[in-house]
Scaffold this motif. Structure first.
Motif, mmCIF file in Angstrom:
data_model
loop_
_atom_site.group_PDB
_atom_site.id
_atom_site.type_symbol
_atom_site.label_atom_id
_atom_site.label_comp_id
_atom_site.label_asym_id
_atom_site.label_seq_id
_atom_site.Cartn_x
_atom_site.Cartn_y
_atom_site.Cartn_z
ATOM 1 N N ILE A 3 40.174 12.762 -30.730
ATOM 2 C CA ILE A 3 40.770 14.063 -30.440
ATOM 3 C C ILE A 3 41.730 13.938 -29.265
ATOM 4 C CG2 ILE A 3 40.312 16.448 -29.757
ATOM 5 C CD1 ILE A 3 39.324 15.706 -32.553
ATOM 6 N N ARG A 4 42.957 14.419 -29.450
ATOM 7 C CA ARG A 4 43.951 14.351 -28.379
ATOM 8 C C ARG A 4 44.456 15.721 -27.954
ATOM 9 N NH1 ARG A 4 48.742 10.704 -29.856
ATOM 10 N NH2 ARG A 4 49.230 11.207 -27.682
ATOM 11 N N LEU A 5 44.170 16.743 -28.758
ATOM 12 C CA LEU A 5 44.608 18.102 -28.411
ATOM 13 C C LEU A 5 43.555 19.099 -28.889
ATOM 14 C CD1 LEU A 5 48.179 19.615 -28.850
ATOM 15 C CD2 LEU A 5 46.148 20.903 -29.486
ATOM 16 N N ILE A 6 43.128 19.980 -27.995
ATOM 17 C CA ILE A 6 42.160 21.017 -28.328
ATOM 18 C C ILE A 6 42.784 22.377 -28.064
ATOM 19 C CG2 ILE A 6 39.936 22.049 -27.732
ATOM 20 C CD1 ILE A 6 38.986 19.238 -26.934
ATOM 21 N N ALA A 7 42.896 23.195 -29.114
ATOM 22 C CA ALA A 7 43.428 24.555 -28.982
ATOM 23 C C ALA A 7 42.276 25.531 -29.126
ATOM 24 C CB ALA A 7 44.491 24.820 -30.051
ATOM 25 N N ALA A 8 42.157 26.453 -28.186
ATOM 26 C CA ALA A 8 41.032 27.380 -28.198
ATOM 27 C C ALA A 8 41.501 28.820 -28.041
ATOM 28 C CB ALA A 8 40.048 27.038 -27.070
ATOM 29 N N GLY A 36 42.638 12.549 -20.822
ATOM 30 C CA GLY A 36 44.002 12.723 -21.313
ATOM 31 C C GLY A 36 44.142 13.643 -22.501
ATOM 32 N N ILE A 37 43.113 14.441 -22.776
ATOM 33 C CA ILE A 37 43.168 15.380 -23.902
ATOM 34 C C ILE A 37 43.872 16.663 -23.463
ATOM 35 C CG2 ILE A 37 41.796 16.766 -25.514
ATOM 36 C CD1 ILE A 37 39.584 14.633 -25.240
ATOM 37 N N GLU A 38 44.856 17.091 -24.257
ATOM 38 C CA GLU A 38 45.556 18.343 -23.964
ATOM 39 C C GLU A 38 44.664 19.527 -24.303
ATOM 40 O OE1 GLU A 38 48.522 19.020 -22.689
ATOM 41 O OE2 GLU A 38 49.410 17.003 -22.606
ATOM 42 N N ILE A 39 44.581 20.499 -23.394
ATOM 43 C CA ILE A 39 43.845 21.740 -23.615
ATOM 44 C C ILE A 39 44.863 22.861 -23.750
ATOM 45 C CG2 ILE A 39 42.153 23.352 -22.698
ATOM 46 C CD1 ILE A 39 41.022 20.591 -23.404
ATOM 47 N N VAL A 40 44.846 23.563 -24.877
ATOM 48 C CA VAL A 40 45.867 24.572 -25.158
ATOM 49 C C VAL A 40 45.210 25.926 -25.443
ATOM 50 C CG1 VAL A 40 47.831 25.203 -26.609
ATOM 51 C CG2 VAL A 40 47.353 22.783 -26.144
ATOM 52 N N ALA A 206 51.924 27.167 -35.016
ATOM 53 C CA ALA A 206 52.303 26.863 -33.635
ATOM 54 C C ALA A 206 51.584 25.609 -33.141
ATOM 55 C CB ALA A 206 51.985 28.050 -32.736
ATOM 56 N N LEU A 207 50.308 25.479 -33.503
ATOM 57 C CA LEU A 207 49.541 24.290 -33.109
ATOM 58 C C LEU A 207 50.172 23.022 -33.675
ATOM 59 C CD1 LEU A 207 47.045 22.713 -32.121
ATOM 60 C CD2 LEU A 207 45.870 23.440 -34.199
ATOM 61 N N LEU A 208 50.512 23.030 -34.948
ATOM 62 C CA LEU A 208 51.071 21.828 -35.556
ATOM 63 C C LEU A 208 52.452 21.494 -34.999
ATOM 64 C CD1 LEU A 208 50.003 22.060 -39.307
ATOM 65 C CD2 LEU A 208 48.823 21.029 -37.363
ATOM 66 N N ARG A 209 53.259 22.530 -34.715
ATOM 67 C CA ARG A 209 54.589 22.264 -34.138
ATOM 68 C C ARG A 209 54.466 21.691 -32.731
ATOM 69 N NH1 ARG A 209 55.543 27.146 -36.866
ATOM 70 N NH2 ARG A 209 55.466 28.395 -34.959
ATOM 71 N N LEU A 210 53.519 22.215 -31.956
ATOM 72 C CA LEU A 210 53.319 21.674 -30.601
ATOM 73 C C LEU A 210 52.796 20.240 -30.684
ATOM 74 C CD1 LEU A 210 53.164 21.893 -27.537
ATOM 75 C CD2 LEU A 210 50.900 22.948 -27.798
ATOM 76 N N ALA A 211 51.844 19.999 -31.556
ATOM 77 C CA ALA A 211 51.306 18.639 -31.697
ATOM 78 C C ALA A 211 52.403 17.652 -32.076
ATOM 79 C CB ALA A 211 50.190 18.635 -32.745
ATOM 80 N N ALA A 212 53.254 18.051 -33.019
ATOM 81 C CA ALA A 212 54.354 17.173 -33.432
ATOM 82 C C ALA A 212 55.287 16.895 -32.261
ATOM 83 C CB ALA A 212 55.117 17.807 -34.587
ATOM 84 N N ARG A 213 55.545 17.912 -31.473
ATOM 85 C CA ARG A 213 56.421 17.759 -30.303
ATOM 86 C C ARG A 213 55.840 16.749 -29.319
ATOM 87 N NH1 ARG A 213 60.145 21.655 -28.045
ATOM 88 N NH2 ARG A 213 60.622 21.181 -25.872
ATOM 89 N N GLY A 215 53.849 14.297 -30.186
ATOM 90 C CA GLY A 215 53.560 13.034 -30.852
ATOM 91 C C GLY A 215 52.095 12.864 -31.203
ATOM 92 N N ILE A 216 51.428 13.974 -31.468
ATOM 93 C CA ILE A 216 50.004 13.961 -31.797
ATOM 94 C C ILE A 216 49.820 14.301 -33.276
ATOM 95 C CG2 ILE A 216 47.777 15.085 -31.360
ATOM 96 C CD1 ILE A 216 48.739 15.578 -28.487
ATOM 97 N N ALA A 217 49.078 13.481 -33.979
ATOM 98 C CA ALA A 217 48.839 13.705 -35.405
ATOM 99 C C ALA A 217 47.927 14.911 -35.611
ATOM 100 C CB ALA A 217 48.206 12.469 -36.028
ATOM 101 N N ARG A 218 48.100 15.585 -36.729
ATOM 102 C CA ARG A 218 47.245 16.739 -37.042
ATOM 103 C C ARG A 218 45.773 16.347 -36.988
ATOM 104 N NH1 ARG A 218 44.201 18.931 -40.894
ATOM 105 N NH2 ARG A 218 44.366 17.054 -42.156
ATOM 106 N N GLU A 219 45.453 15.170 -37.480
ATOM 107 C CA GLU A 219 44.063 14.732 -37.539
ATOM 108 C C GLU A 219 43.435 14.602 -36.153
ATOM 109 O OE1 GLU A 219 46.153 13.774 -41.193
ATOM 110 O OE2 GLU A 219 46.595 13.289 -39.088
ATOM 111 N N SER A 220 44.259 14.533 -35.124
ATOM 112 C CA SER A 220 43.751 14.390 -33.755
ATOM 113 C C SER A 220 43.678 15.721 -33.019
ATOM 114 C CB SER A 220 44.636 13.415 -32.963
ATOM 115 O OG SER A 220 44.526 12.107 -33.486
ATOM 116 N N THR A 221 43.802 16.829 -33.759
ATOM 117 C CA THR A 221 43.727 18.151 -33.134
ATOM 118 C C THR A 221 42.419 18.846 -33.498
ATOM 119 O OG1 THR A 221 44.800 19.316 -34.984
ATOM 120 C CG2 THR A 221 46.233 18.386 -33.267
ATOM 121 N N MET A 222 41.980 19.714 -32.608
ATOM 122 C CA MET A 222 40.790 20.528 -32.838
ATOM 123 C C MET A 222 41.148 21.962 -32.484
ATOM 124 S SD MET A 222 37.040 20.265 -30.928
ATOM 125 C CE MET A 222 36.514 18.817 -31.799
ATOM 126 N N GLY A 223 40.706 22.910 -33.317
ATOM 127 C CA GLY A 223 40.988 24.319 -33.067
ATOM 128 C C GLY A 223 39.710 25.134 -33.083
#
Length: 278
Positions: A3-8, A36-40, A206-213, A215-223
């Protein structure tokens, strides 16, 4: 995949029912930041509605606001992605509320601020059920004599329109009328409201566009979410987590159901999936 990005989501998810952030959630976020995990934060609120203790956490560099109508770089105070309702369409939607025989409180969000009118601001308890929500509404709205006139005068497209209803049948009737309008997305974050955004303005996109910006794959995101306005994020994130207190549709769409918002369910799921110890 790690996991590299967590959106809550905030209300009903990250925040408890008293509108505070459980300490366990804060500890989990600090531990994530150390790795180093992004919290959004991903919320229907504007920037003004983000608690300072959340904004000031390490790892919180971006926010998804007004249900995905804006993505903001917090350090630069810069909008990096937006999707808004054209002025004429926003005016039409607000007039539907104004001319309705039902009692409807309606706000418009422009330039990151929600604008209401004194009659709603002063009588907010007619439309919300808790002290915490009433305080939030008052803290995150500015009053103008006529918010439709203000929208037209300003001439700026709207991020969102919010409606509160005293009667659930009125809410149902309005939703049916709104369904006839093209170009909008209607959702809800609490039982007696409707939130209207432009088509394409949703938390998942919005989550997927931010992740792409980033350089984070969708599979590495958590919502994380609990309400109808979180559905797209739950579905699109690599791991979609619903709160135990969440709407049934959100739980059905989720990959995992965690504890309630009052039990620091966000922290518990983070520990479950990342192995972080707090």
């Amino acid at each position: 995949m790690e996991i590299r990005l967590i959106a809550a989501d905030m209300d009903g998810t990250l925040l408890d029912d008293e509108k505070g952030i459980p300490e366990e959630n804060l500890r989990a976020f600090r531990a994530c930041a150390a790795q180093g995990i992004e919290i959004v934060p991903a919320t229907g609120r504007t920037m003004r509605g983000l608690p300072d203790e959340l904004r000031n956490l390490p790892g919180v560099h971006y926010a998804i606001l007004t249900n995905g109508a804006q993505v903001v770089d917090l350090a630069k105070n810069e909008i990096i992605d937006s999707c808004r309702i054209p002025v004429a369409l926003a005016e039409k939607i607000m007039m539907m509320a104004r001319t309705s025989p039902d009692e409807i409180m309606y706000d418009v969000y422009v330039g990151g601020i929600g604008y209401t009118m004194p009659e709603f601001y002063n009588d907010v308890y007619k439309y919300v059920s808790s002290e915490g929500l009433a305080e939030l509404v008052r803290r995150t709205r500015d009053t103008v004599p006529d918010n439709i006139a203000y929208l037209k005068e300003r001439g700026q497209d709207a991020e969102k329109i919010n409606m509160f209803f005293r009667d659930m049948d009125a809410r149902k009737r309005m939703r049916e009328e709104l369904s006839k309008l093209p170009g909008i997305l209607v959702s809800s974050s609490i039982p007696n409201n409707l939130e209207i955004n432009a088509e394409g303005a949703d938390k998942g996109g919005a989550l997927l566009r931010l992740a792409a910006r980033l350089g984070i794959a969708r599979e590495s995101t958590m919502g994380f979410g609990d309400g109808e306005n979180d559905l797209s994020m739950i579905r699109m994130a690599g791991i979609g987590v619903a709160m135990e207190n969440g709407h049934e549709s959100v739980k059905e769409a989720a990959d995992y159901i965690t504890k309630t918002n009052n039990e620091a369910g966000v922290a518990k799921a983070i520990c479950h999936f990342t192995g972080i110890q707090i």
